[in-house]
Design an enzyme around this catalytic site. Structure first.
Site, PDB file in Angstrom:
ATOM      1  N   CYS A 117      61.390 119.147  14.623  1.00  0.00           N
ATOM      2  CA  CYS A 117      62.749 118.618  14.532  1.00  0.00           C
ATOM      3  C   CYS A 117      63.249 118.128  15.884  1.00  0.00           C
ATOM      4  CB  CYS A 117      63.666 119.691  13.966  1.00  0.00           C
ATOM      5  SG  CYS A 117      63.042 120.262  12.380  1.00  0.00           S
ATOM      6  N   GLU A 118      62.652 117.044  16.359  1.00  0.00           N
ATOM      7  CA  GLU A 118      63.032 116.394  17.614  1.00  0.00           C
ATOM      8  C   GLU A 118      62.671 114.925  17.454  1.00  0.00           C
ATOM      9  OE1 GLU A 118      64.065 117.681  20.649  1.00  0.00           O
ATOM     10  OE2 GLU A 118      63.819 119.818  20.229  1.00  0.00           O
ATOM     11  N   GLY A 174      42.197 114.545  40.299  1.00  0.00           N
ATOM     12  CA  GLY A 174      43.051 113.383  40.062  1.00  0.00           C
ATOM     13  C   GLY A 174      42.389 112.158  39.499  1.00  0.00           C
ATOM     14  N   GLY A 200      39.836 117.965  36.900  1.00  0.00           N
ATOM     15  CA  GLY A 200      40.209 118.630  35.654  1.00  0.00           C
ATOM     16  C   GLY A 200      40.112 117.646  34.502  1.00  0.00           C
ATOM     17  N   ARG A 201      41.056 116.706  34.476  1.00  0.00           N
ATOM     18  CA  ARG A 201      41.138 115.735  33.390  1.00  0.00           C
ATOM     19  C   ARG A 201      39.820 114.987  33.156  1.00  0.00           C
ATOM     20  NH1 ARG A 201      45.878 113.317  31.894  1.00  0.00           N
ATOM     21  NH2 ARG A 201      46.760 113.935  33.901  1.00  0.00           N
ATOM     22  N   GLU A 236      38.450 119.004  43.003  1.00  0.00           N
ATOM     23  CA  GLU A 236      39.067 119.836  41.955  1.00  0.00           C
ATOM     24  C   GLU A 236      39.331 119.013  40.696  1.00  0.00           C
ATOM     25  OE1 GLU A 236      42.679 120.945  43.959  1.00  0.00           O
ATOM     26  OE2 GLU A 236      41.693 122.331  45.332  1.00  0.00           O
TER      27      GLU A 236
HETATM   28  C1  LIG Z   1      46.235 119.637  38.353  1.00  0.00           C
HETATM   29  C2  LIG Z   1      45.488 119.829  39.605  1.00  0.00           C
HETATM   30  C3  LIG Z   1      44.164 119.395  39.723  1.00  0.00           C
HETATM   31  C4  LIG Z   1      43.450 118.639  38.636  1.00  0.00           C
HETATM   32  O1  LIG Z   1      43.942 117.360  38.478  1.00  0.00           O
HETATM   33  P1  LIG Z   1      43.222 116.350  37.438  1.00  0.00           P
HETATM   34  O2  LIG Z   1      44.069 115.149  37.492  1.00  0.00           O
HETATM   35  O3  LIG Z   1      43.229 117.012  36.121  1.00  0.00           O
HETATM   36  O4  LIG Z   1      41.846 116.103  37.942  1.00  0.00           O
HETATM   37  C5  LIG Z   1      43.499 119.664  40.898  1.00  0.00           C
HETATM   38  N1  LIG Z   1      44.093 120.322  41.911  1.00  0.00           N
HETATM   39  C6  LIG Z   1      45.378 120.740  41.834  1.00  0.00           C
HETATM   40  C7  LIG Z   1      45.974 121.459  42.976  1.00  0.00           C
HETATM   41  C8  LIG Z   1      46.111 120.517  40.682  1.00  0.00           C
HETATM   42  O5  LIG Z   1      47.374 120.934  40.625  1.00  0.00           O
END
Ligand SMILES: *Cc1c(COP(=O)(O)O)cnc(C)c1O
Length: 416
Positions: free
Chosen positions: A343-344, A239, A275-276, A273
Site C-alpha cells: 500500500c504505497e 563499485g 559486491g554488486r 571490495e
Molecule cells: C557497498 C560497499 C562496497 C561494495 O560496493 P559495490 O558497488 O557493491 O561493489 C565496498 N566497500 C564499501 C566500503 C562499501 O560500503
C-alpha cells in the site's frame, strides 16, 4: 552456457527450466547461479597476475550464508559493515584474517568482537573512531591493524544515493585531515598502520573516477612513506557497475587492469571490495502475475513481489529488465507498470514495459542478485522471499520463505 536462455517457449536459468523452480519453491523467490558467482570471483582473482592481492567481497550486496561459503571456499576475503555481517562471515566459514571492517558507525561491541577474532584490518572512517579503537585496544589488551578510509573527493558519476567519495558525503576522512590522522595512528602502540582505503561509490560504469581515486591513494602512500609511515596495502574499494539496461561497464578484468596501471609498486598488496559485480548478475527474482488491471491511461501488472522484496526501483528509481518465463502464450503485448501489492504508490518494480503475459504466469526480474534480498524488509507483514541456489545442475533451498510466525516471534504476546 548462457545464464538465461529460452528453450522452446520456456525460459531456463543455468540450464534448468524456471517453471520447475517455481513449481517446487513458489514465488516470490530469488534464484542464484553458483557458476556465475564463482566465474566472476575467478576473473577478478586471475586478473591480478603476480601482484599480491586480496579480494574482499562486500557482504552487504548479498549476505546469504551459502553464498558467503561459496566465496570463502574460493579463498575470498570479506568487507563487512556490521557485527552482524562479521558473525555471518564466521558462520559461513570465512577466514577472520581476510576480513576488513568498513563503516562510519562501528559501535563498541562490534569493535570488540572484531578484535577478539583478529580481523585483518579496520577501515577507520574518522578521528573519533580511531580514538575509540585505541581505547578499546588498551582496555582488552589487543593491537589493531588499521587502514584509514580517505575521502578522495572524486565524483563517481553515479546515482547520488550510491555516490560516496565526494566532500559532502558522510564517508571517509576528509582529504585535508588524512596526514594528521595517520601520524596519530602510527604514534599509538595499540595500532599498526597497514594500509589506505577508499570506496567512492557504486554502480560505476566509467572507470575514470575510479582511476582518479586510485592515483590519489597511490600518491598518498608515497607521501606517507616520506614521513616514515610504511604501509603494505592499498584498498581501492568496490563499485564496479553491472549492466541493468544496456550499460557497458568494464569487465572485472579490465577494471583490475586499470587499477594496476596506476600502481607502481609490484610488492604492494592490492585490495578490492566488489559486491554488486559478483552477486548482481548471478541472481534473478521470480514473481507471479496475480492480477492484470487495465485502465484508461495505464495498465497495471500486479505481481506477488513488491518493494519489500526488491527495494531498488522504489528506492533509486532503478531499472531491472523483466522477462516472461513462458512466451508465445497468445497474450497481447501491452504496456505495463509492474507493481506489487504494498500500500504505497512508490511500490513499483518497473514502468513502461511491453510484456505479453497473463494472470498466473511467472516473470523473471533480472540482475537481482545484489542489493535484492539483502535489502528486503517485512513491510506490510510480508515474509521475505525464499532463496534458491543452482550449483552443478542441482537446486538447493538456501533460505526458506519466511512465514508470519517468523515475523511475530520477536513480539512477546500477550503483553507481559
Ligand atoms: C557497498 C560497499 C562496497 C561494495 O560496493 P559495490 O558497488 O557493491 O561493489 C565496498 N566497500 C564499501 C566500503 C562499501 O560500503
Amino acid at each position: 552456457m548462457k545464464l538465461l536462455e529460452y528453450k522452446g517457449d520456456e525460459l531456463h536459468f543455468d540450464g534448468i527450466p524456471i517453471r520447475q523452480i517455481e513449481a517446487r519453491y513458489g514465488t516470490p523467490t530469488y534464484l542464484y547461479s553458483a557458476r556465475v558467482i564463482k566465474g566472476c570471483f575467478r576473473e577478478y582473482k586471475e586478473s591480478f597476475g603476480t601482484q599480491p592481492n586480496l579480494i574482499c567481497y562486500a557482504v552487504k550486496a548479498n549476505s546469504n550464508l551459502s553464498i558467503l561459503n561459496l566465496l570463502a571456499k574460493m579463498g575470498s576475503g570479506f568487507d563487512i559493515v556490521s557485527g552482524g555481517e562479521l558473525k555471518r562471515v564466521l558462520k559461513a566459514g570465512g577466514d577472520p584474517k581476510k576480513i576488513v571492517f568498513s563503516g562510519i558507525g562501528k559501535n563498541v561491541d562490534e569493535i570488540k568482537a572484531a578484535l577478539n577474532v583478529g580481523i585483518y584490518c579496520f577501515n577507520v572512517e574518522s578521528h573519533s573512531e580511531l580514538q575509540r579503537l585505541i581505547s578499546i585496544c588498551q582496555e582488552i589488551g589487543k593491537k589493531a591493524q588499521v587502514s584509514v578510509r580517505v575521502n578522495p573527493d572524486v565524483d563517481a558519476k553515479t546515482h547520488p544515493y550510491i555516490s560516496t567519495g565526494l566532500k559532502e558525503n558522510k564517508f571517509g576522512v576528509p582529504w585535508n585531515d588524512v596526514m594528521a590522522i595517520y601520524k596519530e595512528a602510527s604514534a599509538s602502540r595499540y595500532i599498526s598502520v597497514i594500509g589506505i582505503d577508499c570506496h567512492i561509490g557504486s554502480q560505476m560504469i566509467d572507470p575514470l573516477p575510479f582511476i582518479d581515486a586510485a592515483k590519489r591513494i597511490t600518491s598518498l602512500s608515497n607521501d606517507l612513506k616520506n614521513i616514515g609511515i610504511q604501509i603494505t596495502h592499498l584498498d581501492f574499494g568496490g563499485g564496479l557497475g553491472i549492466s541493468y539496461q544496456g550499460e557497458t561497464p568494464p569487465s572485472p578484468k579490465n577494471w583490475v587492469e586499470s587499477v594496476l596501471s596506476v600502481v607502481d609498486n609490484k610488492e604492494m598488496k592490492i585490495l578490492i571490495e566488489p559486491g554488486r559485480s559478483i552477486a548482481g548478475p548471478a541472481g534473478i527474482l521470480l514473481t507471479k502475475v496475480e492480477y492484470i488491471k487495465k485502465g484508461d491511461v495505464k495498465n497495471f501488472l500486479i505481481v506477488d513481489a513488491a518493494m519489500n522484496d526488491l527495494a531498488r526501483p522504489a528506492l533509486y528509481n532503478s531499472y531491472h529488465e523483466i522477462k516472461e518465463v513462458k512466451i508465445n502464450i497468445g497474450a497481447d503485448l501491452l504496456d505495463y507498470e509492474v507493481v506489487g501489492p504494498i500500500c504505497e504508490t512508490g511500490d513499483f518494480l518497473a514502468k513502461n514495459r511491453s510484456l505479453a503475459t497473463r494472470e498466473g504466469e511467472i516473470l523473471a526480474i533480472m540482475e537481482a542478485g545484489a542489493y535484492g534480498m539483502s535489502m528486503a524488509s517485512n513491510y506490510n507483514s510480508r515474509g521475505r522471499p525464499a532463496e534458491v541456489l543452482i550449483d552443478s545442475g542441482d537446486h538447493h533451498l538456501i533460505r526458506r520463505r519466511e512465514n508470519v510466525e517468523d515475523l511475530y516471534s520477536h513480539e512477546p504476546f500477550p503483553c507481559p
